[in-house]
Design a protein around this motif. Structure first.
Motif, PDB file in Angstrom:
ATOM      1  N   ALA A   1       0.833  -1.210   0.000  1.00 16.57           N
ATOM      2  CA  ALA A   1       0.000   0.000   0.000  1.00 16.57           C
ATOM      3  C   ALA A   1       0.867   1.259   0.000  1.00 16.57           C
ATOM      4  O   ALA A   1       0.569   2.240  -0.700  1.00 16.57           O
ATOM      5  CB  ALA A   1      -0.924  -0.007   1.217  1.00 16.57           C
ATOM      6  N   ILE A   2       1.951   1.235   0.762  1.00 15.01           N
ATOM      7  CA  ILE A   2       2.864   2.382   0.797  1.00 15.01           C
ATOM      8  C   ILE A   2       3.483   2.605  -0.576  1.00 15.01           C
ATOM      9  O   ILE A   2       3.634   3.743  -1.037  1.00 15.01           O
ATOM     10  CB  ILE A   2       3.960   2.144   1.869  1.00 15.01           C
ATOM     11  N   GLY A   3       3.823   1.506  -1.260  1.00 11.47           N
ATOM     12  CA  GLY A   3       4.407   1.610  -2.591  1.00 11.47           C
ATOM     13  C   GLY A   3       3.498   2.314  -3.583  1.00 11.47           C
ATOM     14  O   GLY A   3       3.970   3.062  -4.453  1.00 11.47           O
ATOM     15  N   ILE A   4       2.186   2.111  -3.444  1.00 11.28           N
ATOM     16  CA  ILE A   4       1.218   2.774  -4.330  1.00 11.28           C
ATOM     17  C   ILE A   4       1.329   4.293  -4.199  1.00 11.28           C
ATOM     18  O   ILE A   4       1.357   5.029  -5.187  1.00 11.28           O
ATOM     19  CB  ILE A   4      -0.222   2.319  -4.005  1.00 11.28           C
ATOM     20  N   PHE A   5       1.439   4.780  -2.967  1.00 10.68           N
ATOM     21  CA  PHE A   5       1.459   6.232  -2.732  1.00 10.68           C
ATOM     22  C   PHE A   5       2.831   6.857  -2.965  1.00 10.68           C
ATOM     23  O   PHE A   5       2.941   8.084  -3.052  1.00 10.68           O
ATOM     24  CB  PHE A   5       0.965   6.532  -1.316  1.00 10.68           C
ATOM     25  N   LEU A   6       3.863   6.034  -3.064  1.00  8.12           N
ATOM     26  CA  LEU A   6       5.183   6.560  -3.379  1.00  8.12           C
ATOM     27  C   LEU A   6       5.430   6.622  -4.880  1.00  8.12           C
ATOM     28  O   LEU A   6       6.438   7.168  -5.327  1.00  8.12           O
ATOM     29  CB  LEU A   6       6.268   5.710  -2.704  1.00  8.12           C
ATOM     30  N   SER A   7       4.502   6.057  -5.673  1.00  6.98           N
ATOM     31  CA  SER A   7       4.653   6.102  -7.130  1.00  6.98           C
ATOM     32  C   SER A   7       4.399   7.521  -7.637  1.00  6.98           C
ATOM     33  O   SER A   7       3.730   8.319  -6.972  1.00  6.98           O
ATOM     34  CB  SER A   7       3.686   5.123  -7.802  1.00  6.98           C
ATOM     35  N   LYS A   8       4.923   7.830  -8.821  1.00  8.86           N
ATOM     36  CA  LYS A   8       4.816   9.192  -9.362  1.00  8.86           C
ATOM     37  C   LYS A   8       3.374   9.572  -9.691  1.00  8.86           C
ATOM     38  O   LYS A   8       2.992  10.740  -9.592  1.00  8.86           O
ATOM     39  CB  LYS A   8       5.694   9.328 -10.603  1.00  8.86           C
ATOM     40  N   ARG A   9       2.583   8.590 -10.116  1.00  7.41           N
ATOM     41  CA  ARG A   9       1.177   8.866 -10.443  1.00  7.41           C
ATOM     42  C   ARG A   9       0.292   8.112  -9.454  1.00  7.41           C
ATOM     43  O   ARG A   9      -0.470   7.215  -9.809  1.00  7.41           O
ATOM     44  CB  ARG A   9       0.882   8.446 -11.885  1.00  7.41           C
ATOM     45  N   ALA A  10       0.405   8.501  -8.190  1.00  7.81           N
ATOM     46  CA  ALA A  10      -0.285   7.788  -7.112  1.00  7.81           C
ATOM     47  C   ALA A  10      -1.798   7.781  -7.295  1.00  7.81           C
ATOM     48  O   ALA A  10      -2.460   6.772  -7.064  1.00  7.81           O
ATOM     49  CB  ALA A  10       0.078   8.417  -5.758  1.00  7.81           C
ATOM     50  N   GLY A  11      -2.356   8.929  -7.726  1.00 10.59           N
ATOM     51  CA  GLY A  11      -3.813   9.009  -7.890  1.00 10.59           C
ATOM     52  C   GLY A  11      -4.334   8.041  -8.930  1.00 10.59           C
ATOM     53  O   GLY A  11      -5.313   7.322  -8.706  1.00 10.59           O
ATOM     54  N   VAL A  12      -3.669   7.983 -10.091  1.00  7.37           N
ATOM     55  CA  VAL A  12      -4.081   7.078 -11.164  1.00  7.37           C
ATOM     56  C   VAL A  12      -3.901   5.627 -10.732  1.00  7.37           C
ATOM     57  O   VAL A  12      -4.768   4.769 -10.975  1.00  7.37           O
ATOM     58  CB  VAL A  12      -3.268   7.356 -12.445  1.00  7.37           C
ATOM     59  N   ALA A  13      -2.764   5.345 -10.079  1.00  7.92           N
ATOM     60  CA  ALA A  13      -2.500   3.978  -9.615  1.00  7.92           C
ATOM     61  C   ALA A  13      -3.571   3.526  -8.628  1.00  7.92           C
ATOM     62  O   ALA A  13      -4.065   2.391  -8.697  1.00  7.92           O
ATOM     63  CB  ALA A  13      -1.121   3.909  -8.971  1.00  7.92           C
TER      64      ALA A  13
END
Length: 402
Positions: free
Chosen positions: A132-144
């Motif tokens: 879950a943390i990895g999702i929000f650390l991605s550059k396009r967190a909202g789209v992911a």
């Protein structure tokens, strides 16, 4: 022209994401565990609680999505506009409730992985939190986030429908009890309301729309469509999960372990059922971890530009704190999930009451939009019911924790 098309597509994606963010938050591990627990206790009479919670859900979400969507302001900002300081109080309540719920969500990922692959609870919870943390650390967190909640949401509904069919529930008895129940349990009503529309869940979809810029009186059709779709998704999931467990209970199975839903699915579909439960529970839990963290943090980032800039790190910290508490807390995951729903059911009347006041008395905050009276009427009725059930469940909540 292509820019307009791209923007429209982005808004459509955000709208679908908002629908499933709200829906997957509402049908998280808390709801799955609560449904099993109360179906075992109440049998087919729990159908009445399901129907009542759906009706209250409709009244709440139609109002919340419309008021927040039309105003373009998050719930805490509307609270401060109504009465200075009120928004901070609402934020504190929602963030606290979201933290309690997210600890339970992390425990739900542990329950799911245990049933799916036999993984140790603490290891499963920790690994899921890192994902879950990895999702929000991605550059396009909202789209992911939008894509993940849609895919996992569709998956868990499809799998639960399969188990509901093979468990062969007494549908006729359930329909009868939905209208004329043998008994009504106040804790069950408040817990289910709290687990599906209480606390942070109330605002998950609407706050996502604000972040995506799908706001204003001119977007009322899109906002209303989104709220209705989210209600349809959650309503279907509630019904099929209840029927899946009811079929097992009605057949005479005894569900007495620390993971009763896994037992129910195993009774219904054997070893495959157990593994399917694990996947469903994990999908429900991980999407709820994402939804709880995202929505809870959305209640504080508007208070300061510095907080807004640190938004992703606040979300990461929220998930990390939830996980640490889960790892340290010596409490049965099932009990924690039920308690979390009841607590969020008590939080519901506070923030929802403020939004109804905005709809009734603060047309200036709605861009001059004349708010429909029929929506206010059903909203006030739902608010009164949530307050009544919340007060009546206080004693039962204390006994549950003991």
């Amino acid at each position: 022209m292509s820019g307009t098309t791209t923007k429209t597509g982005a808004h459509r994606g955000a709208l679908i994401g908002a629908v499933f963010l709200m829906a997957t938050s509402a049908i998280g591990p808390g709801f799955i565990t609560q449904t099993t627990d109360f179906t075992v206790r109440l049998g087919a009479a729990f159908a009445f609680v399901i129907v009542l919670s759906v009706l209250i859900d409709i009244a709440v979400q139609l109002n919340v999505w419309r008021i927040i969507g039309v105003s373009g302001m998050r719930a805490q900002d509307l609270g401060n506009a109504v009465l200075p300081g009120l928004g901070y109080a609402i934020a504190a309540l929602v963030v606290f409730g979201g933290l309690v719920f997210n600890i339970a969500n992390v425990s739900g990922t542990a329950l799911g992985l245990d049933a799916m692959v036999g993984m140790d609870a603490k290891l499963g919870g920790g690994l899921s939190a890192l994902l879950a943390i990895g999702i929000f650390l991605s550059k396009r967190a909202g789209v992911a986030m939008d894509r993940i909640v849609v895919v996992l949401g569709v998956l868990m509904i499809a799998l639960t429908c399969y188990v509901a069919v093979v468990s062969d529930p007494p549908v006729g008895e359930a329909l009868k009890q939905a209208v004329l129940p043998d008994r009504v349990d106040f804790l069950a009503v408040t817990t289910l309301i709290g687990g599906t529309v209480g606390g942070y869940i109330t605002y998950a979809g609407a706050h996502r729309l604000v972040d995506a810029g799908v706001t204003g009186p001119e977007r009322i059709v899109e906002v209303s469509r989104g709220s209705v779709l989210s209600l349809l998704v959650t309503g279907v999931m509630r019904a099929v999960l209840f029927l899946a467990v009811l079929g097992v209970v009605a057949a005479g199975a005894t569900l007495g372990s620390g993971n009763p839903t896994a037992e129910a699915f195993q009774h219904a579909a054997g070893e495959i059922g157990l593994r399917l439960f694990g996947l469903i529970m994990w999908a429900a839990a991980i999407t709820s971890v994402v939804g709880a963290a995202y929505t809870s943090v959305s209640f504080v980032v508007t208070f300061s530009p510095a907080l807004q800039r640190a938004r992703s790190w606040l979300v990461v910290g929220f998930i990390a704190l939830s996980t640490v508490v889960f790892l340290l807390l010596d409490q049965a995951p099932t009990t924690l999930l039920v308690l979390a729903g009841a607590l969020n059911g008590l939080i519901l009347p506070v923030g929802f009451g403020v939004l109804l006041w905005v709809g009734a008395r603060r047309r200036d905050l709605l861009g001059g939009y004349r708010y429909p009276r029929w929506l206010l009427v059903i909203g006030v009725l739902a608010w009164l019911l949530s307050l009544y059930f919340g007060v009546n469940s206080l004693g039962a909540m204390a006994q549950l924790w003991q």
